[in-house]
Design a protein around this motif. Structure first.
Motif, PDB file in Angstrom:
ATOM      1  N   ARG A   1      14.827  -4.853  51.736  1.00 46.19           N
ATOM      2  CA  ARG A   1      14.184  -6.162  51.641  1.00 46.19           C
ATOM      3  C   ARG A   1      12.752  -6.110  52.168  1.00 46.19           C
ATOM      4  O   ARG A   1      12.412  -5.291  53.010  1.00 46.19           O
ATOM      5  N   GLU A   2      11.959  -7.017  51.642  1.00 48.27           N
ATOM      6  CA  GLU A   2      10.522  -7.032  51.929  1.00 48.27           C
ATOM      7  C   GLU A   2      10.213  -6.998  53.423  1.00 48.27           C
ATOM      8  O   GLU A   2       9.337  -6.261  53.879  1.00 48.27           O
ATOM      9  N   GLY A   3      10.930  -7.815  54.191  1.00 45.96           N
ATOM     10  CA  GLY A   3      10.630  -7.925  55.620  1.00 45.96           C
ATOM     11  C   GLY A   3      10.796  -6.624  56.367  1.00 45.96           C
ATOM     12  O   GLY A   3       9.961  -6.266  57.215  1.00 45.96           O
ATOM     13  N   TYR A   4      11.869  -5.903  56.074  1.00 44.87           N
ATOM     14  CA  TYR A   4      12.097  -4.623  56.745  1.00 44.87           C
ATOM     15  C   TYR A   4      10.968  -3.637  56.420  1.00 44.87           C
ATOM     16  O   TYR A   4      10.457  -2.945  57.301  1.00 44.87           O
ATOM     17  N   ILE A   5      10.608  -3.590  55.143  1.00 46.15           N
ATOM     18  CA  ILE A   5       9.562  -2.659  54.717  1.00 46.15           C
ATOM     19  C   ILE A   5       8.219  -3.052  55.321  1.00 46.15           C
ATOM     20  O   ILE A   5       7.482  -2.204  55.825  1.00 46.15           O
ATOM     21  N   GLN A   6       7.913  -4.347  55.298  1.00 47.21           N
ATOM     22  CA  GLN A   6       6.641  -4.817  55.846  1.00 47.21           C
ATOM     23  C   GLN A   6       6.543  -4.527  57.335  1.00 47.21           C
ATOM     24  O   GLN A   6       5.510  -4.059  57.838  1.00 47.21           O
ATOM     25  N   ASN A   7       7.626  -4.790  58.076  1.00 49.22           N
ATOM     26  CA  ASN A   7       7.619  -4.519  59.515  1.00 49.22           C
ATOM     27  C   ASN A   7       7.430  -3.033  59.800  1.00 49.22           C
ATOM     28  O   ASN A   7       6.755  -2.657  60.759  1.00 49.22           O
ATOM     29  N   ALA A   8       8.046  -2.204  58.966  1.00 45.90           N
ATOM     30  CA  ALA A   8       7.893  -0.750  59.134  1.00 45.90           C
ATOM     31  C   ALA A   8       6.445  -0.334  58.894  1.00 45.90           C
ATOM     32  O   ALA A   8       5.882   0.481  59.637  1.00 45.90           O
ATOM     33  N   LEU A   9       5.831  -0.890  57.854  1.00 48.61           N
ATOM     34  CA  LEU A   9       4.431  -0.588  57.559  1.00 48.61           C
ATOM     35  C   LEU A   9       3.529  -1.051  58.695  1.00 48.61           C
ATOM     36  O   LEU A   9       2.610  -0.339  59.109  1.00 48.61           O
ATOM     37  N   ASP A  10       3.804  -2.250  59.215  1.00 48.50           N
ATOM     38  CA  ASP A  10       2.999  -2.773  60.325  1.00 48.50           C
ATOM     39  C   ASP A  10       3.110  -1.886  61.560  1.00 48.50           C
ATOM     40  O   ASP A  10       2.162  -1.762  62.337  1.00 48.50           O
ATOM     41  N   ALA A  11       4.289  -1.280  61.756  1.00 51.90           N
ATOM     42  CA  ALA A  11       4.501  -0.424  62.927  1.00 51.90           C
ATOM     43  C   ALA A  11       3.814   0.923  62.771  1.00 51.90           C
ATOM     44  O   ALA A  11       3.619   1.642  63.754  1.00 51.90           O
TER      45      ALA A  11
ATOM     46  N   GLY B   1      -3.254  -0.789  50.068  1.00 50.28           N
ATOM     47  CA  GLY B   1      -4.357  -1.740  50.168  1.00 50.28           C
ATOM     48  C   GLY B   1      -3.983  -2.936  51.001  1.00 50.28           C
ATOM     49  O   GLY B   1      -3.195  -2.857  51.928  1.00 50.28           O
ATOM     50  N   GLU B   2      -4.539  -4.090  50.668  1.00 48.45           N
ATOM     51  CA  GLU B   2      -4.307  -5.288  51.446  1.00 48.45           C
ATOM     52  C   GLU B   2      -3.016  -5.952  51.025  1.00 48.45           C
ATOM     53  O   GLU B   2      -2.576  -5.853  49.896  1.00 48.45           O
ATOM     54  N   ALA B   3      -2.437  -6.707  51.962  1.00 56.37           N
ATOM     55  CA  ALA B   3      -1.217  -7.437  51.653  1.00 56.37           C
ATOM     56  C   ALA B   3      -1.531  -8.532  50.652  1.00 56.37           C
ATOM     57  O   ALA B   3      -2.554  -9.188  50.730  1.00 56.37           O
ATOM     58  N   GLU B   4      -0.639  -8.725  49.669  1.00 54.32           N
ATOM     59  CA  GLU B   4      -0.801  -9.802  48.692  1.00 54.32           C
ATOM     60  C   GLU B   4       0.184 -10.916  49.002  1.00 54.32           C
ATOM     61  O   GLU B   4      -0.181 -12.012  49.330  1.00 54.32           O
ATOM     62  N   GLY B   5       1.475 -10.626  48.889  1.00 54.07           N
ATOM     63  CA  GLY B   5       2.469 -11.665  49.122  1.00 54.07           C
ATOM     64  C   GLY B   5       3.312 -11.413  50.344  1.00 54.07           C
ATOM     65  O   GLY B   5       4.070 -12.264  50.764  1.00 54.07           O
ATOM     66  N   GLY B   6       3.225 -10.222  50.941  1.00 60.12           N
ATOM     67  CA  GLY B   6       4.003  -9.913  52.131  1.00 60.12           C
ATOM     68  C   GLY B   6       3.482 -10.706  53.312  1.00 60.12           C
ATOM     69  O   GLY B   6       2.293 -10.973  53.427  1.00 60.12           O
ATOM     70  N   VAL B   7       4.373 -11.105  54.200  1.00 61.46           N
ATOM     71  CA  VAL B   7       3.972 -11.871  55.373  1.00 61.46           C
ATOM     72  C   VAL B   7       3.607 -10.903  56.492  1.00 61.46           C
ATOM     73  O   VAL B   7       4.454 -10.166  56.977  1.00 61.46           O
ATOM     74  N   LYS B   8       2.352 -10.890  56.885  1.00 60.02           N
ATOM     75  CA  LYS B   8       1.890 -10.018  57.960  1.00 60.02           C
ATOM     76  C   LYS B   8       2.140 -10.711  59.302  1.00 60.02           C
ATOM     77  O   LYS B   8       1.710 -11.841  59.518  1.00 60.02           O
ATOM     78  N   LEU B   9       2.856 -10.040  60.184  1.00 59.42           N
ATOM     79  CA  LEU B   9       3.182 -10.615  61.481  1.00 59.42           C
ATOM     80  C   LEU B   9       2.652  -9.739  62.605  1.00 59.42           C
ATOM     81  O   LEU B   9       2.769  -8.521  62.550  1.00 59.42           O
TER      82      LEU B   9
END
Length: 216
Positions: free
Chosen positions: A92-102, A147-155
């Motif tokens: 799911r998007e959130g898991y992937i986004q959090n991993a990228l942010d880390a 690149g930059e986030a488009e629809g993912g929520v950056k936290l």
């Protein structure tokens, strides 16, 4: 024959010991890899890395005590040369986004075959990133991987902590006490989270965040 000094030294972590051991056995068949240890949680990973020269950590996301994201953040802070490959069942998007942010160097799903895991390791050790096709497809309409986030929520780290505590039912006053911040600041963060997730209220926020994988 690969010399010992040229081998890629790997630690593998999964809270299911049989999975960690299976991955270790699989990679051990390749002469270029040296498995320096397996772990059940992030704390064990940190101890192994502290005591052994380590090139790569293969981490599951869902681990007790110190999960994959928290382990990645600690490794990137204290051992920046160690590469991180997430091997997870969560797409799911959130898991992937959090991993990228880390700051992970790669993210592959557990349904990939041996060849792809080996390819991912080699690419990461060349200083590049690797995301499996399934992960790329999941994020295609949400963000650009390079690149930059488009629809993912950056936290931010603070926003992730507040979201987690809100999910556990804490009030703004309780969160302020736990995070040693003012209630006013927590209320401001909460409003920002509502905007980012386009949620009507906190209950809706928790529902949306859970559905999108930002809350486990």
């Amino acid at each position: 024959m690969q010399s010992e000094k040229d081998k890629i030294r790997i630690v593998i972590a999964d809270d299911h010991e049989i999975l960690a051991s299976g991955i270790a056995v699989m990679l051990s068949k390749h002469d270029e890899f040296e498995i320096i240890g397996t772990a059940k949680d992030g704390n064990e990973v940190i101890k192994i890395v502290q005591n052994n020269t380590t090139d790569l950590a293969i981490l599951d996301l869902n681990m007790p005590n110190l999960n994959g994201i928290q382990t990645t953040e600690k490794l990137k802070k204290d051992f920046p040369d160690v590469k991180i490959l997430i091997l997870s069942m969560f797409d799911r998007e959130g898991y992937i986004q959090n991993a990228l942010d880390a700051g992970v160097d790669g993210y592959v799903l557990k349904n990939v075959n041996e060849d792809e895991i080996v390819a991912a390791i080699h690419r990461i050790m060349q200083g590049k990133t690797y995301f499996s096709q399934d992960v790329m497809e999941k994020m295609a309409n949400k963000m650009r991987i390079y690149g930059e986030a488009e629809g993912g929520v950056k936290l931010s780290e603070t926003e992730r902590k507040i979201l987690k505590l809100l999910g556990e039912g804490d009030t703004s006053d309780e969160i302020a006490l736990k995070l040693e911040q003012s209630t006013h600041s927590i209320v401001s963060y909460r409003k920002m989270l509502l905007q980012k997730f386009e949620a009507k209220n906190v209950s809706h926020l928790i529902k949306v965040a859970f559905e999108r994988g930002y809350l486990g």
